[in-house]
Design an enzyme around this catalytic site. Structure first.
Site, PDB file in Angstrom:
ATOM      1  N   HIS A  70       1.148  -1.205   0.024  1.00  0.00           N
ATOM      2  CA  HIS A  70      -0.174  -0.119   0.281  1.00  0.00           C
ATOM      3  C   HIS A  70       1.089   1.453   0.175  1.00  0.00           C
ATOM      4  O   HIS A  70       1.105   1.737   0.957  1.00  0.00           O
ATOM      5  CB  HIS A  70      -1.054   0.182   1.300  1.00  0.00           C
ATOM      6  CG  HIS A  70      -2.236  -1.007   1.185  1.00  0.00           C
ATOM      7  ND1 HIS A  70      -2.856  -1.888   1.502  1.00  0.00           N
ATOM      8  CD2 HIS A  70      -3.146  -1.557  -0.271  1.00  0.00           C
ATOM      9  CE1 HIS A  70      -3.403  -2.299   1.555  1.00  0.00           C
ATOM     10  NE2 HIS A  70      -3.574  -1.814   0.316  1.00  0.00           N
ATOM     11  N   CYS A  83       3.127 -12.904   2.734  1.00  0.00           N
ATOM     12  CA  CYS A  83       4.116 -12.628   3.426  1.00  0.00           C
ATOM     13  C   CYS A  83       4.528 -14.244   4.936  1.00  0.00           C
ATOM     14  O   CYS A  83       3.032 -14.050   4.880  1.00  0.00           O
ATOM     15  CB  CYS A  83       4.104 -11.319   4.446  1.00  0.00           C
ATOM     16  SG  CYS A  83       5.027 -11.262   5.866  1.00  0.00           S
ATOM     17  N   HIS A  89     -10.556  -4.614   4.059  1.00  0.00           N
ATOM     18  CA  HIS A  89      -8.823  -4.536   3.994  1.00  0.00           C
ATOM     19  C   HIS A  89      -8.259  -5.751   2.912  1.00  0.00           C
ATOM     20  O   HIS A  89      -9.082  -7.243   3.218  1.00  0.00           O
ATOM     21  CB  HIS A  89      -7.693  -4.944   5.101  1.00  0.00           C
ATOM     22  CG  HIS A  89      -6.584  -4.186   4.711  1.00  0.00           C
ATOM     23  ND1 HIS A  89      -5.240  -5.648   4.819  1.00  0.00           N
ATOM     24  CD2 HIS A  89      -6.142  -3.446   4.925  1.00  0.00           C
ATOM     25  CE1 HIS A  89      -4.588  -5.017   4.480  1.00  0.00           C
ATOM     26  NE2 HIS A  89      -4.052  -3.391   4.382  1.00  0.00           N
ATOM     27  N   GLU A 103      -5.916  -8.085   3.815  1.00  0.00           N
ATOM     28  CA  GLU A 103      -5.353  -9.045   4.201  1.00  0.00           C
ATOM     29  C   GLU A 103      -6.822 -10.014   4.741  1.00  0.00           C
ATOM     30  O   GLU A 103      -6.497 -11.183   5.429  1.00  0.00           O
ATOM     31  CB  GLU A 103      -4.264  -8.682   4.951  1.00  0.00           C
ATOM     32  CG  GLU A 103      -3.857  -9.946   6.089  1.00  0.00           C
ATOM     33  CD  GLU A 103      -3.276  -9.372   6.832  1.00  0.00           C
ATOM     34  OE1 GLU A 103      -2.128  -7.950   7.092  1.00  0.00           O
ATOM     35  OE2 GLU A 103      -3.441  -9.681   8.860  1.00  0.00           O
ATOM     36  N   THR A 145      -3.065  -8.834  10.523  1.00  0.00           N
ATOM     37  CA  THR A 145      -1.454  -8.730  11.425  1.00  0.00           C
ATOM     38  C   THR A 145      -1.075  -6.884  11.697  1.00  0.00           C
ATOM     39  O   THR A 145       0.237  -7.260  13.162  1.00  0.00           O
ATOM     40  CB  THR A 145      -0.273  -9.281  10.455  1.00  0.00           C
ATOM     41  OG1 THR A 145      -0.643  -8.443   9.128  1.00  0.00           O
ATOM     42  CG2 THR A 145      -0.518 -10.421  10.390  1.00  0.00           C
ATOM     43  N   SER A 154      -2.499   2.038   3.731  1.00  0.00           N
ATOM     44  CA  SER A 154      -1.507   1.346   4.931  1.00  0.00           C
ATOM     45  C   SER A 154      -1.920   1.219   6.249  1.00  0.00           C
ATOM     46  O   SER A 154      -3.084   2.404   7.033  1.00  0.00           O
ATOM     47  CB  SER A 154      -0.726   1.728   4.701  1.00  0.00           C
ATOM     48  OG  SER A 154       0.013   1.335   5.457  1.00  0.00           O
ATOM     49  N   SER A 155      -3.086  -0.044   6.261  1.00  0.00           N
ATOM     50  CA  SER A 155      -3.264  -0.205   7.451  1.00  0.00           C
ATOM     51  C   SER A 155      -2.788   0.355   9.092  1.00  0.00           C
ATOM     52  O   SER A 155      -2.529   0.867   9.975  1.00  0.00           O
ATOM     53  CB  SER A 155      -3.947  -1.509   8.257  1.00  0.00           C
ATOM     54  OG  SER A 155      -3.785  -1.890   9.520  1.00  0.00           O
ATOM     55  N   ASN A 156      -0.905  -0.408   8.907  1.00  0.00           N
ATOM     56  CA  ASN A 156      -0.307  -0.180  10.121  1.00  0.00           C
ATOM     57  C   ASN A 156      -0.230   1.206  10.083  1.00  0.00           C
ATOM     58  O   ASN A 156       0.309   1.609  11.274  1.00  0.00           O
ATOM     59  CB  ASN A 156       1.007  -1.436   9.139  1.00  0.00           C
ATOM     60  CG  ASN A 156       1.959  -0.665   8.734  1.00  0.00           C
ATOM     61  OD1 ASN A 156       2.626   0.021   8.797  1.00  0.00           O
ATOM     62  ND2 ASN A 156       1.731  -0.999   7.345  1.00  0.00           N
ATOM     63  N   SER A 182       4.861  -0.234   4.091  1.00  0.00           N
ATOM     64  CA  SER A 182       5.065  -0.304   3.379  1.00  0.00           C
ATOM     65  C   SER A 182       5.620   1.329   2.687  1.00  0.00           C
ATOM     66  O   SER A 182       5.658   1.702   1.047  1.00  0.00           O
ATOM     67  CB  SER A 182       3.938   0.038   2.305  1.00  0.00           C
ATOM     68  OG  SER A 182       3.075   0.943   3.246  1.00  0.00           O
TER      69      SER A 182
HETATM   70  S1  SF4 Z   1       3.591  -5.512   7.751  1.00  0.00           S
HETATM   71 FE1  SF4 Z   1       2.860  -7.786   6.600  1.00  0.00          FE
HETATM   72  S2  SF4 Z   1       4.027  -8.074   5.229  1.00  0.00           S
HETATM   73 FE2  SF4 Z   1       5.272  -6.355   6.743  1.00  0.00          FE
HETATM   74  S3  SF4 Z   1       5.853  -8.210   8.189  1.00  0.00           S
HETATM   75 FE3  SF4 Z   1       3.829  -7.957   8.540  1.00  0.00          FE
HETATM   76  S4  SF4 Z   1       2.735  -9.163   8.204  1.00  0.00           S
HETATM   77 FE4  SF4 Z   1       4.350  -9.386   7.499  1.00  0.00          FE
END
Ligand code: SF4
Length: 393
Positions: free
Chosen positions: A74, A135, A163, A165, A233, A300-302, A362
């Protein structure tokens, strides 16, 4: 992979970021101090996915056609770069019409967040060459969810139902057994589920509320009796743990503590890279700072969770690139609560300032470098001059 590594490094690396890291994560010039989080930017899963996409192009040069399901990661800049190599993006869940154009000679790249079981099966049936960049941390979640499914346990997934994922994960929950799934986005939704577990309620209203977030045939009266919790995740760890706690408590109250093993399962599936970036930001937020810049793709979620952490404490601007900092008087940034880009004026006050910077998993370092340069530029400081004068650490 070795052959493409030099290329990806040249596209996404930043000598400025490397240098600031070596000198403890701080750069001061004029009346501006920039502090970088200790961990930010590309995670191992994203690096591997990008390397594999580059390697695919290298190994299968044109005229071989390479398709990509949706986006590799993303981040718009990275996706533009992938497209510039002649890799064609198609829907994350291709329609039959799109699939009809794909033949056994074509290559299809599966992105880092994986794909739905049904899509993968259709592509395998086509016989095309699959380059799977999913991943390993995402696959660990799938393993748990598949296990729940085989044991007819309903997967309650803390995540965003739309999402990619989470869609891929929910597809695993129904493909290999009699399992069902329900996605909860936050603690408010979790409480609604707990309330139903404890007191039952209006089934239609419940299903209406969670529309689009549960499996076909899901019946809360039947399928909330034995549940296993998993998560996307990249969610906030603290929130995921609270989701687990609340559902566990509801099950204990409903069935009694001695029976909990028959009604509740849990596995922590927040990935290590997400955790490191959240921990590093938590640490950075303990430093005195005037504002925080979070760089990353808006979907981007994170990255959105990093922005969420920041905005609880100080003015936080979630930007996709340095160009969003139009002037010291105007910044355009993503408001994840309204789901749109907004403008804030007078965001960079004319006094000594400390600005924190972090970025999602990302986001490549060259975009972070651009943001640092832009910040100093807006304060009238040329970094070229500062870096030329300072001895390299
Ligand atoms: S953020 Fe997503 S791609 Fe990156 S290590 Fe974690 S699970 Fe894997």
């Amino acid at each position: 992979m070795q052959a493409v590594e030099a290329l990806t490094v040249s596209h996404y690396r930043s000598s400025l970021v490397d240098r600031i890291r070596r000198q403890g994560g701080v750069l001061a010039a004029g009346d501006l101090i920039v502090r970088l989080a200790k961990e930010f930017g590309f995670c191992y899963g994203v690096e591997r996915a990008i390397d594999l996409a580059y390697a695919a192009r290298n190994y299968f040069p044109e005229p071989t056609r390479i398709f990509l399901l949706g986006e590799i990661i993303h981040n718009p800049e990275v996706n533009d770069q992938i497209r510039a190599m002649g890799i064609v993006s198609i829907s994350p869940r291709p329609t039959d019409e799109e699939l009809a154009h794909i033949s056994a000679e074509d290559v299809v790249i599966i992105p880092a967040f994986g794909t739905e079981v049904d899509t993968r099966r259709k592509l395998e049936a086509k016989g095309c060459i699959l380059v799977d960049t999913t991943c390993g941390d995402v696959m660990s979640v799938w393993k748990r969810v598949r296990q729940y499914s085989k044991e007819s346990v309903t997967s309650i997934i803390h995540g965003k139902a739309r999402h990619e994922e989470t869609k891929a994960t929910t597809s695993q929950a129904t493909a290999y057994g009699a399992g069902h799934y329900l996605v909860v986005y936050d603690l408010v939704e979790t409480d609604a589920v707990c309330d139903y577990i404890l007191h039952g309620g209006d089934k239609d209203a419940f299903l209406q509320r969670f529309q689009g977030s549960y499996s076909h045939g899901f019946d809360p009266e039947v399928h909330l009796q034995t549940v296993g919790v998993a998560n996307q995740t990249t969610m906030l760890r603290g929130e995921t743990e609270e989701v687990q706690r609340r559902i566990r408590r509801a099950m204990e109250e409903r069935y009694g503590a001695p029976e909990i093993g028959s009604h509740f399962r849990v596995f922590d599936t927040i990935c290590g890279a997400t955790q490191e970036r959240q921990d590093a930001l938590q640490h950075l937020l303990q430093e005195p700072m005037d504002l925080l810049i979070v760089v990353g793709g808006y979907n981007s979620s994170n990255t959105s969770h990093l922005a969420e952490m920041g905005e609880k404490q100080l003015p936080t601007y979630f930007i996709k690139n340095a160009a969003m900092m139009e002037s010291a008087g105007l910044i355009r940034h993503w408001n994840q609560h309204s789901g749109r880009e907004v403008e804030t004026t007078d965001w960079l006050p004319n006094r000594p300032l400390t600005v924190g910077i972090t970025a999602g998993a990302s986001c490549p370092n060259n975009l972070i470098e651009d943001a640092i340069h832009r910040l100093f530029e807006l304060r009238g400081v040329s970094l070229q001059g500062v870096l030329a004068d300072a001895p390299a650490a």
